[in-house]
Design a protein around this motif. Structure first.
Motif, PDB file in Angstrom:
ATOM      1  N   GLU A 127      62.812 -20.680  55.994  1.00  0.00           N
ATOM      2  CA  GLU A 127      63.149 -21.929  55.302  1.00  0.00           C
ATOM      3  C   GLU A 127      64.504 -21.846  54.607  1.00  0.00           C
ATOM      4  O   GLU A 127      64.848 -22.718  53.804  1.00  0.00           O
ATOM      5  CB  GLU A 127      62.061 -22.264  54.290  1.00  0.00           C
ATOM      6  CG  GLU A 127      60.719 -22.511  54.938  1.00  0.00           C
ATOM      7  CD  GLU A 127      59.673 -22.998  53.968  1.00  0.00           C
ATOM      8  OE1 GLU A 127      60.030 -23.345  52.836  1.00  0.00           O
ATOM      9  OE2 GLU A 127      58.496 -23.038  54.361  1.00  0.00           O
ATOM     10  N   GLY A 162      54.429 -19.130  54.931  1.00  0.00           N
ATOM     11  CA  GLY A 162      54.672 -20.551  55.144  1.00  0.00           C
ATOM     12  C   GLY A 162      53.464 -21.180  55.812  1.00  0.00           C
ATOM     13  O   GLY A 162      52.442 -20.510  56.037  1.00  0.00           O
ATOM     14  N   ARG A 167      58.164 -24.693  62.594  1.00  0.00           N
ATOM     15  CA  ARG A 167      59.360 -24.205  61.894  1.00  0.00           C
ATOM     16  C   ARG A 167      59.586 -22.727  62.199  1.00  0.00           C
ATOM     17  O   ARG A 167      60.718 -22.296  62.450  1.00  0.00           O
ATOM     18  CB  ARG A 167      59.205 -24.424  60.385  1.00  0.00           C
ATOM     19  CG  ARG A 167      60.381 -23.884  59.560  1.00  0.00           C
ATOM     20  CD  ARG A 167      60.174 -24.127  58.077  1.00  0.00           C
ATOM     21  NE  ARG A 167      60.288 -25.535  57.760  1.00  0.00           N
ATOM     22  CZ  ARG A 167      61.435 -26.131  57.444  1.00  0.00           C
ATOM     23  NH1 ARG A 167      62.562 -25.428  57.423  1.00  0.00           N
ATOM     24  NH2 ARG A 167      61.462 -27.402  57.149  1.00  0.00           N
ATOM     25  N   VAL A 206      59.051 -21.658  48.641  1.00  0.00           N
ATOM     26  CA  VAL A 206      58.868 -22.134  50.024  1.00  0.00           C
ATOM     27  C   VAL A 206      58.583 -23.637  49.990  1.00  0.00           C
ATOM     28  O   VAL A 206      57.530 -24.108  50.394  1.00  0.00           O
ATOM     29  CB  VAL A 206      57.764 -21.343  50.766  1.00  0.00           C
ATOM     30  CG1 VAL A 206      58.241 -19.950  51.070  1.00  0.00           C
ATOM     31  CG2 VAL A 206      56.466 -21.287  49.962  1.00  0.00           C
ATOM     32  N   ALA A 208      59.810 -26.336  51.599  1.00  0.00           N
ATOM     33  CA  ALA A 208      59.595 -27.129  52.814  1.00  0.00           C
ATOM     34  C   ALA A 208      58.180 -26.958  53.327  1.00  0.00           C
ATOM     35  O   ALA A 208      57.520 -27.926  53.725  1.00  0.00           O
ATOM     36  CB  ALA A 208      60.610 -26.719  53.881  1.00  0.00           C
ATOM     37  N   SER A 209      57.691 -25.718  53.331  1.00  0.00           N
ATOM     38  CA  SER A 209      56.322 -25.484  53.770  1.00  0.00           C
ATOM     39  C   SER A 209      55.324 -26.103  52.798  1.00  0.00           C
ATOM     40  O   SER A 209      54.262 -26.569  53.191  1.00  0.00           O
ATOM     41  CB  SER A 209      56.056 -23.980  53.912  1.00  0.00           C
ATOM     42  OG  SER A 209      56.358 -23.545  55.210  1.00  0.00           O
TER      43      SER A 209
END
Length: 283
Positions: A127, A162, A167, A206, A208-209
């Motif tokens: 990420e 994640g 991704r 983290v 985005a996750s």
């Protein structure tokens, strides 16, 4: 895919049933958040070794006060606990406590190779990182790959945890196209309450996750239920089976729901068996 696992020194020293939790040969990474005295850290590594596991201590560059402290730490882990692997990371603090600002600074000292550490893991950032650009991260991984190859050291990438399999897949493919061919051990959260994961994801950066996880949680009721890692690990296993060039070779599990719960999940899905030596089978 096989799996390694993360544990704190306190968990290793205080868990009475530790001998029954993992198959022999499992890599157990010892976290270093700067609060464990070195004697306790060494004792935890020794206990793992005695139980037939492979201790992999974190070496947090920015937490080291000096090159002498690094040399002493690694010598004691080697001499007293038989350690010959390490995960070298930046360290997660804004201001270095000593001369090391990055994992590359630690590697450049030559201390690990001089003391016989022949397998070294480094961090991966699917990420990205708030402190360094994606291009700089890729350049650093390529430098580490060349550094290891020049010295005959086996190196692997171990990522933060994640929740978004696609991704991970895109990131691994991007690295391969850029010339990085190191095996990747993907960070996975073991089964845990989603509220617990939200807390740890926020702490570990983290984001985005975390957003991906929240989008999959349709209500507050869902947030109170348990998270299953299968939605992440199954797509990665399918990709590995279909693509022989896929760099992801193994899972590295963060047991946020506890060591026992994580161990039960890995055994139940067939990742760990009593006959196998899962973590050492694939570097």
């Amino acid at each position: 895919m096989n799996a390694s696992i993360e544990a704190t020194p306190k968990q290793v020293l205080d868990t009475a049933e530790l001998a029954a939790l993992f198959p022999r040969g499992t890599r157990v990474y010892l976290t270093d958040v700067g609060t464990t005295p070195l004697p306790d850290f060494v004792s935890a590594a020794s206990r793992l070794q005695e139980l037939g596991y492979i201790p992999v201590p974190h070496v947090a560059a920015r937490r080291l006060p000096s090159a002498a402290a690094l040399a002493n730490r690694m010598a004691r882990l080697k001499g007293e606990a038989g350690v010959d692997e390490a995960l070298v990371v930046g360290g997660g603090v804004d201001r270095p406590e000593g001369p090391f600002a990055s994992s590359m600074d630690v590697l450049r000292t030559g201390i690990l190779e001089a003391q016989g550490y022949r397998r070294i893991a480094v961090a991966g950032h699917p990420e990205g990182s708030p402190d360094i650009s994606d291009e700089a991260i890729a350049d650093a991984l390529f430098w580490k790959q060349e550094w290891a190859a020049d010295r005959g050291i086996e190196m692997r990438i171990v990522t933060q945890f994640g929740f978004d399999a696609q991704r991970y897949i895109r990131w691994a493919e991007d690295l391969r196209r850029e010339g990085v061919t190191l095996p990747i051990h993907v960070g996975v959260s073991g089964p845990a309450k989603i509220t617990t994961l939200v807390k740890y994801a926020a702490m570990c950066g983290v984001g985005a996750s975390l957003d991906f996880l929240k989008k999959r949680a349709s209500s507050l009721v869902t947030l109170a239920t348990s998270y299953s890692p299968e939605g992440l690990v199954e797509p990665l296993e399918r990709e590995a089976a279909a693509n022989e060039q896929f760099l992801v070779k193994q899972f590295h599990v963060f047991p946020f729901g506890g060591l026992k719960k994580t161990s039960d999940w890995l055994h139940a899905r067939g990742t760990w068996t009593s006959e196998a030596q899962p973590a050492s089978a694939a570097f």
